[in-house]
Design an enzyme around this catalytic site. Structure first.
Site, PDB file in Angstrom:
ATOM      1  CB  CYS A   1     -10.125 -88.965 -65.451  1.00 12.88           C
ATOM      2  SG  CYS A   1     -11.381 -89.423 -66.658  1.00 12.88           S
TER       3      CYS A   1
ATOM      4  CE1 TYR B   1     -14.967 -88.649 -61.694  1.00  8.72           C
ATOM      5  CE2 TYR B   1     -13.529 -89.230 -63.532  1.00  8.72           C
ATOM      6  CZ  TYR B   1     -14.329 -89.615 -62.471  1.00  8.72           C
ATOM      7  OH  TYR B   1     -14.497 -90.950 -62.197  1.00  8.72           O
TER       8      TYR B   1
HETATM    9  P1  NAD Z   1     -22.347 -93.612 -60.063  1.00  7.98           P
HETATM   10  O1  NAD Z   1     -22.613 -92.184 -60.379  1.00  7.98           O
HETATM   11  O2  NAD Z   1     -23.278 -94.634 -60.596  1.00  7.98           O
HETATM   12  O3  NAD Z   1     -22.254 -93.820 -58.481  1.00  7.98           O
HETATM   13  C1  NAD Z   1     -21.771 -92.818 -57.607  1.00  7.98           C
HETATM   14  C2  NAD Z   1     -22.768 -92.691 -56.486  1.00  7.98           C
HETATM   15  O4  NAD Z   1     -22.277 -91.736 -55.539  1.00  7.98           O
HETATM   16  C3  NAD Z   1     -24.131 -92.152 -56.966  1.00  7.98           C
HETATM   17  O5  NAD Z   1     -25.169 -93.071 -56.661  1.00  7.98           O
HETATM   18  C4  NAD Z   1     -24.297 -90.856 -56.219  1.00  7.98           C
HETATM   19  O6  NAD Z   1     -25.624 -90.595 -55.816  1.00  7.98           O
HETATM   20  C5  NAD Z   1     -23.403 -91.084 -55.003  1.00  7.98           C
HETATM   21  N1  NAD Z   1     -23.054 -89.822 -54.381  1.00  7.98           N
HETATM   22  C6  NAD Z   1     -22.719 -88.655 -54.996  1.00  7.98           C
HETATM   23  N2  NAD Z   1     -22.553 -87.696 -54.076  1.00  7.98           N
HETATM   24  C7  NAD Z   1     -22.783 -88.254 -52.869  1.00  7.98           C
HETATM   25  C8  NAD Z   1     -22.795 -87.740 -51.546  1.00  7.98           C
HETATM   26  N3  NAD Z   1     -22.535 -86.453 -51.300  1.00  7.98           N
HETATM   27  N4  NAD Z   1     -23.080 -88.589 -50.532  1.00  7.98           N
HETATM   28  C9  NAD Z   1     -23.384 -89.909 -50.785  1.00  7.98           C
HETATM   29  N5  NAD Z   1     -23.390 -90.432 -52.018  1.00  7.98           N
HETATM   30  C10 NAD Z   1     -23.092 -89.614 -53.050  1.00  7.98           C
HETATM   31  O7  NAD Z   1     -20.841 -93.912 -60.529  1.00  7.98           O
HETATM   32  P2  NAD Z   1     -20.081 -95.301 -60.669  1.00  7.98           P
HETATM   33  O8  NAD Z   1     -19.886 -95.529 -62.099  1.00  7.98           O
HETATM   34  O9  NAD Z   1     -20.718 -96.333 -59.830  1.00  7.98           O
HETATM   35  O10 NAD Z   1     -18.677 -94.890 -60.047  1.00  7.98           O
HETATM   36  C11 NAD Z   1     -18.289 -95.247 -58.722  1.00  7.98           C
HETATM   37  C12 NAD Z   1     -16.917 -94.657 -58.453  1.00  7.98           C
HETATM   38  O11 NAD Z   1     -15.993 -95.155 -59.414  1.00  7.98           O
HETATM   39  C13 NAD Z   1     -16.849 -93.139 -58.543  1.00  7.98           C
HETATM   40  O12 NAD Z   1     -15.924 -92.644 -57.596  1.00  7.98           O
HETATM   41  C14 NAD Z   1     -16.296 -92.904 -59.924  1.00  7.98           C
HETATM   42  O13 NAD Z   1     -15.635 -91.657 -60.037  1.00  7.98           O
HETATM   43  C15 NAD Z   1     -15.336 -94.073 -60.054  1.00  7.98           C
HETATM   44  N6  NAD Z   1     -15.071 -94.404 -61.466  1.00  7.98           N
HETATM   45  C16 NAD Z   1     -16.047 -94.955 -62.250  1.00  7.98           C
HETATM   46  C17 NAD Z   1     -15.762 -95.253 -63.577  1.00  7.98           C
HETATM   47  C18 NAD Z   1     -16.798 -95.862 -64.487  1.00  7.98           C
HETATM   48  O14 NAD Z   1     -16.493 -96.130 -65.656  1.00  7.98           O
HETATM   49  N7  NAD Z   1     -18.029 -96.088 -64.039  1.00  7.98           N
HETATM   50  C19 NAD Z   1     -14.491 -94.998 -64.105  1.00  7.98           C
HETATM   51  C20 NAD Z   1     -13.528 -94.431 -63.281  1.00  7.98           C
HETATM   52  C21 NAD Z   1     -13.812 -94.162 -61.959  1.00  7.98           C
END
Ligand code: NAD
Length: 347
Positions: A126, A155
């Site tokens: 993104c 985001y």
């Molecule tokens: P997810 O939402 O399942 O996991 C993110 C976790 O971060 C959640 O469990 C949430 O509770 C935790 N979190 C949020 N705020 C927090 C805080 N203040 N303190 C502690 N923990 C906190 O998302 P994901 O799919 O596992 O993504 C993981 C990472 O990868 C993220 O940074 C996301 O932006 C990035 N990402 C994911 C994708 C995808 O397709 N899943 C794509 C691009 C980037």
């Protein structure tokens, strides 16, 4: 290719361990014999996976003091914590997404203060500008195409800013920073029905419910023509480990180059489920950019590897897990529906 291992000893902090990718990464690190401190803001019973062999801690990493506590004595930090979700979530929660900047800022400061040897930041496709993604027939995105910037509004800006902060922490403070731009990750043990789910999980859920209810149609967001690539979570975790242990300081794409339309994704899910359904296109639903694919030239040349699990293969365990969640959450009660489902399956 064997993963090089600059640091096999010492505690590893996984921030966002209660999330989808974080839960899989903790499993991988434990299998490697690492000592894992797993941290997430959610109560432990809400984590997607809870691995007893890790030290699981509930903590709000948006707060500096909590980051200082979490990073004390750790050798490596993986920051996967963010307030995020699929397109339906990020388009309606821009401020919340941008506030994740607090997590990375405070974690970087804490990692610096405690002298962590390496730090990984999970960025996203993104960050790439909208003006390069306005056609479904895409030019795959190279890492050097992120600027001039016009990232996803909210985001994407947070990810781009945090990437840049990592770069300057490396330059100014001599830290070892690694950044990967994930392209749509899918697999079991993620959001599938909480408003944060992404297209593969949402379509698996809709198809599983259609099968259960004997429906002959499924809703698809948009007209099905938008294109994306989708990476199975095992490839994502493998890539994270390779990038962390590698020597590339610049952000790297981490995604497959298997470009598919949303229509094709929906059909693949149905093939896995053994059904063929009519598509009801919702043209008012959020859809994101027209087309996006990952250019993997850099990761291939730098690491001699790229994600390679075909979508048709990764959807098998993904659909099986989501169909199981659907069955557990809301078991079949209507006999005629089950009969209808069988009829659909024969078509
Ligand atoms: P997810 O939402 O399942 O996991 C993110 C976790 O971060 C959640 O469990 C949430 O509770 C935790 N979190 C949020 N705020 C927090 C805080 N203040 N303190 C502690 N923990 C906190 O998302 P994901 O799919 O596992 O993504 C993981 C990472 O990868 C993220 O940074 C996301 O932006 C990035 N990402 C994911 C994708 C995808 O397709 N899943 C794509 C691009 C980037």
């Amino acid at each position: 290719m064997a993963i090089r291992a600059p640091s096999q000893d010492g505690t590893v902090l996984v921030a966002g361990a209660g999330g989808f990718i974080g839960g899989h990464l903790v499993a991988r690190l434990l299998a490697e014999g690492r000592d894992v401190r797993a941290v997430d803001v959610k109560p432990l019973d809400a984590w997607h996976q809870l691995h007893p062999a890790a030290r699981n801690v509930r903590s709000d990493l948006a707060l500096r003091e909590e980051c200082l506590r979490a990073a004390a004595g750790v050798r490596e930090v993986y920051n996967l914590a963010a307030d995020m979700g699929g397109i339906g979530f990020i388009e309606n929660n821009r401020a919340a997404c941008m506030l994740s900047v607090l997590i990375n800022t405070h974690l970087l400061l804490a990692a610096r203060e405690h002298g962590a040897a390496r730090y990984f930041y999970a960025s996203s496709a993104c960050v790439y500008p909208a003006y390069r993604q306005d056609d479904a027939r895409v030019t795959p995105l190279r890492e050097d195409m992120a600027c001039p910037a016009q990232p996803e509004d909210g985001y994407g800006w947070e990810k781009l800013f945090s990437e840049r902060m990592c770069r300057h922490f490396a330059e100014d403070f001599g830290m070892t920073l690694r950044v990967a731009r994930f392209h749509n990750v899918y697999g079991p043990h993620g959001s599938w029905d909480d408003g944060r789910e992404k297209a593969p999980a949402a379509l698996c859920r809709k198809v599983a419910r259609a099968v259960r209810d004997g429906a002959d149609a499924v809703e698809v967001w948009g007209d099905g023509s938008r294109t994306r690539s989708f990476m199975y979570v095992d490839d994502c975790v493998e890539g994270i480990r390779r990038i962390m242990d590698g020597d590339v300081a610049e952000p790297l794409n981490l995604g497959t180059a298997e470009l598919v339309t949303v229509e094709r994704l929906a059909r693949l899910v149905q093939e896995v489920a053994g059904v063929r359904l009519r598509h009801r296109y919702d043209l008012t639903a959020p859809q994101g950019v027209h087309g996006r694919n990952s250019d993997n030239t850099l990761i291939r040349s730098a690491l001699g590897w790229e994600p390679g699990i075909p979508l048709a293969q990764g959807l098998v365990p993904t659909y099986a897990w989501i169909a199981e969640q659907v069955a557990q959450a809301d078991p079949v009660v209507r006999r005629p529906a089950a009969v209808k489902a069988a009829a659909v399956r024969r078509r």
